[in-house]
Design a protein around this motif. Structure first.
Motif, short mmCIF file in Angstrom:
data_model
loop_
_atom_site.label_atom_id
_atom_site.label_comp_id
_atom_site.label_asym_id
_atom_site.label_seq_id
_atom_site.Cartn_x
_atom_site.Cartn_y
_atom_site.Cartn_z
N ALA A 59 38.55 34.50 94.85
CA ALA A 59 40.05 34.33 94.35
C ALA A 59 40.89 35.46 94.84
O ALA A 59 40.71 36.65 94.31
N ALA A 60 41.77 35.28 95.70
CA ALA A 60 42.75 36.17 96.22
C ALA A 60 43.73 36.64 95.05
O ALA A 60 44.23 37.73 95.33
N CYS A 61 43.82 35.99 93.91
CA CYS A 61 45.05 36.38 92.98
C CYS A 61 44.22 36.81 91.54
O CYS A 61 44.97 37.04 90.73
N GLU A 62 43.06 37.30 91.87
CA GLU A 62 42.16 38.09 90.58
C GLU A 62 42.67 39.35 90.46
O GLU A 62 42.82 40.31 91.48
N THR A 63 43.29 39.50 89.34
CA THR A 63 44.03 40.92 88.76
C THR A 63 42.89 41.82 88.54
O THR A 63 43.13 43.10 88.60
N PHE A 64 41.66 41.56 88.06
CA PHE A 64 40.73 42.29 88.05
C PHE A 64 39.32 42.00 88.57
O PHE A 64 38.60 42.50 89.60
N GLY A 65 38.64 41.19 87.90
CA GLY A 65 37.50 40.35 88.32
C GLY A 65 36.35 40.66 87.48
O GLY A 65 35.48 41.38 87.79
N LEU A 66 36.39 40.29 86.21
CA LEU A 66 35.47 40.68 85.19
C LEU A 66 34.31 40.34 85.48
O LEU A 66 33.01 40.75 85.36
N SER A 67 34.12 39.04 86.11
CA SER A 67 32.91 38.32 86.55
C SER A 67 32.21 39.20 87.76
O SER A 67 31.17 39.35 87.92
N VAL A 68 33.03 39.75 88.51
CA VAL A 68 32.49 40.62 89.87
C VAL A 68 32.06 41.84 89.03
O VAL A 68 30.71 42.30 89.51
N LEU A 69 32.63 42.66 88.01
CA LEU A 69 31.94 43.50 87.51
C LEU A 69 30.47 43.40 86.85
O LEU A 69 29.54 43.96 86.77
N GLU A 70 30.52 42.26 86.10
CA GLU A 70 29.30 41.68 85.56
C GLU A 70 28.21 41.51 86.56
O GLU A 70 26.98 41.92 86.32
N ALA A 71 28.42 41.08 87.57
CA ALA A 71 27.53 40.91 88.70
C ALA A 71 27.03 42.32 89.22
O ALA A 71 25.97 42.33 89.48
N LEU A 72 28.09 43.22 89.31
CA LEU A 72 27.58 44.50 90.14
C LEU A 72 26.74 45.20 89.02
O LEU A 72 25.76 45.82 89.28
N ALA A 73 26.94 44.78 87.59
CA ALA A 73 25.91 45.32 86.42
C ALA A 73 24.71 45.19 86.73
O ALA A 73 23.79 45.63 86.28
N CYS A 74 24.55 43.92 87.05
CA CYS A 74 23.19 43.12 87.19
C CYS A 74 22.69 43.50 88.68
O CYS A 74 21.44 43.14 88.90
N GLY A 75 23.18 44.59 89.32
CA GLY A 75 22.68 44.94 90.48
C GLY A 75 22.64 43.99 91.67
O GLY A 75 21.97 43.99 92.69
#
Length: 434
Positions: free
Chosen positions: A302-318
């Protein structure tokens, strides 16, 4: 302090917005404040408990995707008058923005929480990549009117902040979102010996031929994941097309999709013949975390994602992430000073080939290196810091919110945000006048 939060487009499957509003609200309660939430629903109701404070549901009109919107904001203003808040937090840029001027006229702090950029949202909803000048001016006029009604304007990223700046906002507060690092964490079985991947980036032969690749190792296919709402603005079809490109280039990869939305039918048709599994919306956060932690990479197109909560959740899962360049999510995986370590993710062109090439480049990093870098980046975003910043803003100390993060973060620890042990007053005394 009595804080009232207002949100449209809020329901059981509204994903990021609901997660943000609820987690902040529980943090306010944990820090000793009163929290009230006004949202749309099928019928009027009021409920209160120690964890969530008081939730008031106002009849809303059904719109797309099962969402509802409050189109008669005068009901909300009557409720606000009966609550006598100290601060009002609005997570909406449509009908509920009337709460901003209402609050300011009464000496109540008015805070606009910007969850999306209007220009990008309109472009995606209309299917127009570049808005006509007349439509662009109309969006700009509305944005200026919205920001003028609030004391403080909250942006979660530099990408989101630019819209507020262009609309004339001066009191812009950057408040990155957070992640529950106890729920979203690497699964013990997710880090064996390095999973299938490439040790070097293949040479590009040409756009038509695609990369020249060796066969995928016998250990199994590359496990890709898309997690988010299946709607036009989230660009999920590009994740499917990226998988198609990878397989055409000879890479054995699969895609798991976690989420629901109006694009489900078209996506299933597009994915016909590809190893794509649609799991639907997973409300249980711990279950979703377990699913994410078994992925090799997560796709965030998503090019219009203003933050990316799901991205941060994935990062937290390693799990490393391939994100669309220019978005708020791209800022999460940026290697700039203070950003992510190499291997945590990449920002690429939001096209099928762009995402596919990003997958190949990230797989050049060993699995353990990716996991370590991803988790390290996520630990920089505890919810306690987000709550601390927001409480500084609500208390009128927004100009000092960064200085107060450490002090207030200790009040609302991640555990406290989840527990919310402070009782609320008897909700039967509230005249909601619906």
């Amino acid at each position: 302090m009595r804080i009232v939060q207002l949100a449209n487009m809020y329901h059981a499957r509204s994903g990021g917005l609901r997660t943000v509003v609820d987690t902040l609200g529980r943090g306010y309660i944990a820090a000793g404040h009163e929290r009230f939430l006004i949202v749309p629903g099928a019928k009027p109701s009021i409920a209160a408990d120690e964890r969530n404070g008081t939730v008031i549901t106002v009849p809303g009109t059904p719109v797309s995707g099962g969402y509802r919107m409050i189109f008669r904001p005068e009901r909300v203003l009557r409720i606000l008058a009966s609550l006598a808040p100290d601060s009002v937090e609005v997570s909406d840029k449509a009908t509920l923005v009337v709460a901003g001027p209402w609050a300011r006229e009464r000496g109540v702090r008015a805070v606009l929480f910007s969850h999306e950029r209007l220009d990008s949202m309109v472009a995606n909803r209309t299917g127009i990549r570049t808005l006509p000048r007349s439509m662009e001016r109309a969006v700009g006029r509305w944005s200026r009117k919205v920001v003028a009604g609030f004391d403080d304007h909250v942006a979660t990223s530099a990408y989101g902040e630019r819209e507020l700046t262009e609309a004339g906002a001066t009191a812009i507060r950057r408040v990155p979102l957070g992640v529950d690092l106890n729920v979203f964490r690497p699964h013990p079985r997710a880090l064996p010996a390095p999973p299938p991947g490439l040790t070097t980036l293949p040479r590009i032969k040409g756009a038509e031929a695609g990369p020249g690749l060796a066969p995928t190792p016998a250990a199994g296919p590359i496990r890709l994941v898309y997690s988010g709402r299946l709607s036009t603005e989230k660009n999920p079809h590009t994740a499917v097309e990226a998988l198609r490109a990878l397989r055409q280039w000879g890479i054995d990869a699969t895609l798991d999709v976690y989420g629901s939305g109006p694009q489900f039918a078209s996506l299933t048709r597009r994915a016909d013949g590809l190893p794509v599994t649609f799991h639907g919306h997973i409300a249980d956060r711990a279950r979703l975390a377990a699913k994410l932690s078994h992925a090799d990479l997560v796709l965030a197109p998503a090019a219009c994602e203003t933050f990316g909560l799901s991205v941060l959740e994935a990062l937290a899962c390693g799990v490393a992430v391939v994100a669309a360049a220019g978005s708020g999510a791209a800022e999460l995986v940026s290697p700039e000073p203070g950003g992510a370590m190499p291997g945590a993710g990449l920002a690429v062109e939001a096209s099928a080939d762009g995402i596919a090439l990003g997958v190949i480049e990230l797989l050049a990093h060993p699995a353990r290196e990716r996991a370590t870098a991803a988790r390290a980046r996520a630990t920089q975003f505890p919810w306690s810091a987000s709550v601390g910043r927001m409480l500084a803003i609500h208390s009128g100390e927004g100009h000092r919110c960064d200085d107060l993060v450490s002090a207030l973060g200790g009040v609302a620890s991640p555990a406290a945000v989840e527990a919310g042990p402070v009782p609320v007053e008897d909700h039967r005394k509230i005249d909601i006048n619906i």
